[in-house]
Design a protein around this motif. Structure first.
Motif, PDB file in Angstrom:
ATOM      1  N   LEU A 141      26.782  25.364  10.560  1.00  0.00           N
ATOM      2  CA  LEU A 141      28.102  25.414   9.936  1.00  0.00           C
ATOM      3  C   LEU A 141      28.016  25.830   8.479  1.00  0.00           C
ATOM      4  CD1 LEU A 141      29.116  21.934  11.313  1.00  0.00           C
ATOM      5  CD2 LEU A 141      30.058  24.108  12.122  1.00  0.00           C
ATOM      6  N   GLY A 142      28.911  26.714   8.086  1.00  0.00           N
ATOM      7  CA  GLY A 142      29.120  27.035   6.679  1.00  0.00           C
ATOM      8  C   GLY A 142      30.503  26.531   6.327  1.00  0.00           C
ATOM      9  N   SER A 143      31.466  27.447   6.235  1.00  0.00           N
ATOM     10  CA  SER A 143      32.852  27.049   5.988  1.00  0.00           C
ATOM     11  C   SER A 143      33.528  26.560   7.270  1.00  0.00           C
ATOM     12  CB  SER A 143      33.653  28.200   5.385  1.00  0.00           C
ATOM     13  OG  SER A 143      33.669  29.307   6.255  1.00  0.00           O
ATOM     14  N   CYS A 144      32.922  26.842   8.407  1.00  0.00           N
ATOM     15  CA  CYS A 144      33.455  26.361   9.684  1.00  0.00           C
ATOM     16  C   CYS A 144      33.323  24.843   9.761  1.00  0.00           C
ATOM     17  CB  CYS A 144      32.686  26.980  10.844  1.00  0.00           C
ATOM     18  SG  CYS A 144      32.843  28.765  10.973  1.00  0.00           S
ATOM     19  N   VAL A 145      34.081  24.265  10.677  1.00  0.00           N
ATOM     20  CA  VAL A 145      34.028  22.815  10.904  1.00  0.00           C
ATOM     21  C   VAL A 145      33.722  22.553  12.372  1.00  0.00           C
ATOM     22  CG1 VAL A 145      35.475  20.729  11.028  1.00  0.00           C
ATOM     23  CG2 VAL A 145      35.476  22.132   8.971  1.00  0.00           C
ATOM     24  N   SER A 146      32.959  21.514  12.610  1.00  0.00           N
ATOM     25  CA  SER A 146      32.724  21.016  13.960  1.00  0.00           C
ATOM     26  C   SER A 146      33.210  19.575  14.027  1.00  0.00           C
ATOM     27  CB  SER A 146      31.227  21.058  14.295  1.00  0.00           C
ATOM     28  OG  SER A 146      31.004  20.553  15.601  1.00  0.00           O
ATOM     29  N   PHE A 159      31.960  17.577  10.555  1.00  0.00           N
ATOM     30  CA  PHE A 159      30.936  18.204   9.733  1.00  0.00           C
ATOM     31  C   PHE A 159      31.327  19.627   9.335  1.00  0.00           C
ATOM     32  CE2 PHE A 159      29.002  15.347  12.849  1.00  0.00           C
ATOM     33  CZ  PHE A 159      28.371  14.444  12.009  1.00  0.00           C
ATOM     34  N   GLY A 160      30.827  20.080   8.188  1.00  0.00           N
ATOM     35  CA  GLY A 160      30.993  21.466   7.747  1.00  0.00           C
ATOM     36  C   GLY A 160      31.938  21.585   6.576  1.00  0.00           C
ATOM     37  N   GLY A 161      32.695  22.681   6.566  1.00  0.00           N
ATOM     38  CA  GLY A 161      33.718  22.889   5.553  1.00  0.00           C
ATOM     39  C   GLY A 161      33.202  23.229   4.167  1.00  0.00           C
ATOM     40  N   ALA A 162      32.063  23.889   4.064  1.00  0.00           N
ATOM     41  CA  ALA A 162      31.498  24.231   2.755  1.00  0.00           C
ATOM     42  C   ALA A 162      32.217  25.435   2.143  1.00  0.00           C
ATOM     43  CB  ALA A 162      30.006  24.543   2.891  1.00  0.00           C
ATOM     44  N   LEU A 163      32.109  25.550   0.826  1.00  0.00           N
ATOM     45  CA  LEU A 163      32.567  26.734   0.105  1.00  0.00           C
ATOM     46  C   LEU A 163      31.381  27.684   0.067  1.00  0.00           C
ATOM     47  CD1 LEU A 163      34.593  28.315  -1.606  1.00  0.00           C
ATOM     48  CD2 LEU A 163      33.782  27.034  -3.596  1.00  0.00           C
ATOM     49  N   MET A 164      31.401  28.693   0.908  1.00  0.00           N
ATOM     50  CA  MET A 164      30.235  29.558   1.067  1.00  0.00           C
ATOM     51  C   MET A 164      30.326  30.864   0.292  1.00  0.00           C
ATOM     52  SD  MET A 164      28.265  27.788   2.965  1.00  0.00           S
ATOM     53  CE  MET A 164      27.025  28.973   3.409  1.00  0.00           C
ATOM     54  N   ASN A 166      39.757  24.098   6.486  1.00  0.00           N
ATOM     55  CA  ASN A 166      39.261  23.675   7.795  1.00  0.00           C
ATOM     56  C   ASN A 166      39.038  22.161   7.835  1.00  0.00           C
ATOM     57  OD1 ASN A 166      39.273  26.208   8.988  1.00  0.00           O
ATOM     58  ND2 ASN A 166      37.180  26.665   8.367  1.00  0.00           N
ATOM     59  N   SER A 167      38.467  21.624   6.761  1.00  0.00           N
ATOM     60  CA  SER A 167      38.241  20.174   6.676  1.00  0.00           C
ATOM     61  C   SER A 167      39.556  19.412   6.674  1.00  0.00           C
ATOM     62  CB  SER A 167      37.453  19.840   5.407  1.00  0.00           C
ATOM     63  OG  SER A 167      36.190  20.446   5.422  1.00  0.00           O
ATOM     64  N   LYS A 168      40.491  19.876   5.864  1.00  0.00           N
ATOM     65  CA  LYS A 168      41.810  19.234   5.766  1.00  0.00           C
ATOM     66  C   LYS A 168      42.490  19.201   7.130  1.00  0.00           C
ATOM     67  CE  LYS A 168      46.293  19.756   3.539  1.00  0.00           C
ATOM     68  NZ  LYS A 168      47.146  20.633   2.731  1.00  0.00           N
TER      69      LYS A 168
END
Length: 178
Positions: free
Chosen positions: A37-42, A97-102, A113-115
């Motif tokens: 995962l980068g900006s994606c969320v799982s 998990f995930g949701g990074a600023l890539m 995505n996290s929100k």
């Protein structure tokens, strides 16, 4: 593609990779779901009584598409798959998990995505028992659906890419990161 991995306590498991826009739901005790995962969320959901679980990997919080690339579709696919395998909605537990600023300059897709995931789970009254969201790094996730155990490994260095500061060396072939 599946391969065998060592899970803690000597347990041998088959690894099922889930890429962006996919979901996996199972009651197989020897299966571990893996994704990067980068900006994606799982969102990983499991029913500890029925011993069934699943995960999604979405890269857009909202949209008009009808596939698992979109958060709402990805969530419904996992929830419906769990219920078909004997899970009860009231017993579902979540790990997110995930949701990074890539990549700078494109908006904070990871934050959106996290929100979405957090609001969805709150609206559906599904308790979040663990999460690792945000930051500037990619993560590798291993999720054991029947027990709900998860292991996350983060990259050691921030992966934030600033296009304005990036200069390709002479003769280099450009590479698009996404």
């Amino acid at each position: 593609m599946a391969r065998c991995i060592d899970w803690p306590e000597g347990m041998r498991c088959t690894l099922r990779t889930v890429v962006s826009g996919e979901t996996c739901v199972t009651a197989e005790d020897d299966l571990v779901i893996s994704t990067v995962l980068g900006s994606c969320v799982s969102v990983c959901l499991f029913d500890p009584v029925a011993r069934v679980g699943g995960a999604n990997h979405y890269f857009l919080s909202s949209g008009r598409g009808q596939n698992a690339s979109y958060g709402a579709v990805a969530m419904e696919l996992v929830i419906n798959g769990l219920m078909r395998r004997g899970a009860e909605r009231s017993r579902l537990r979540a790990k997110v998990f995930g949701g990074a600023l890539m990549k700078s300059g494109l908006g904070d897709i990871g934050k959106e995505n996290s929100k979405f995931a957090l609001e969805y789970l709150q609206t559906e009254r599904m308790p979040i028992v663990a999460m690792d969201l945000g930051g500037f790094w990619a993560r590798r996730l291993h999720f054991h659906p029947t027990s709900g155990r998860a292991r996350v490994v983060q990259t050691k260095q921030p992966q934030l890419v600033n296009e304005a500061a990036a200069v390709a060396p002479s003769g280099a072939t450009p590479v698009e990161l996404f």
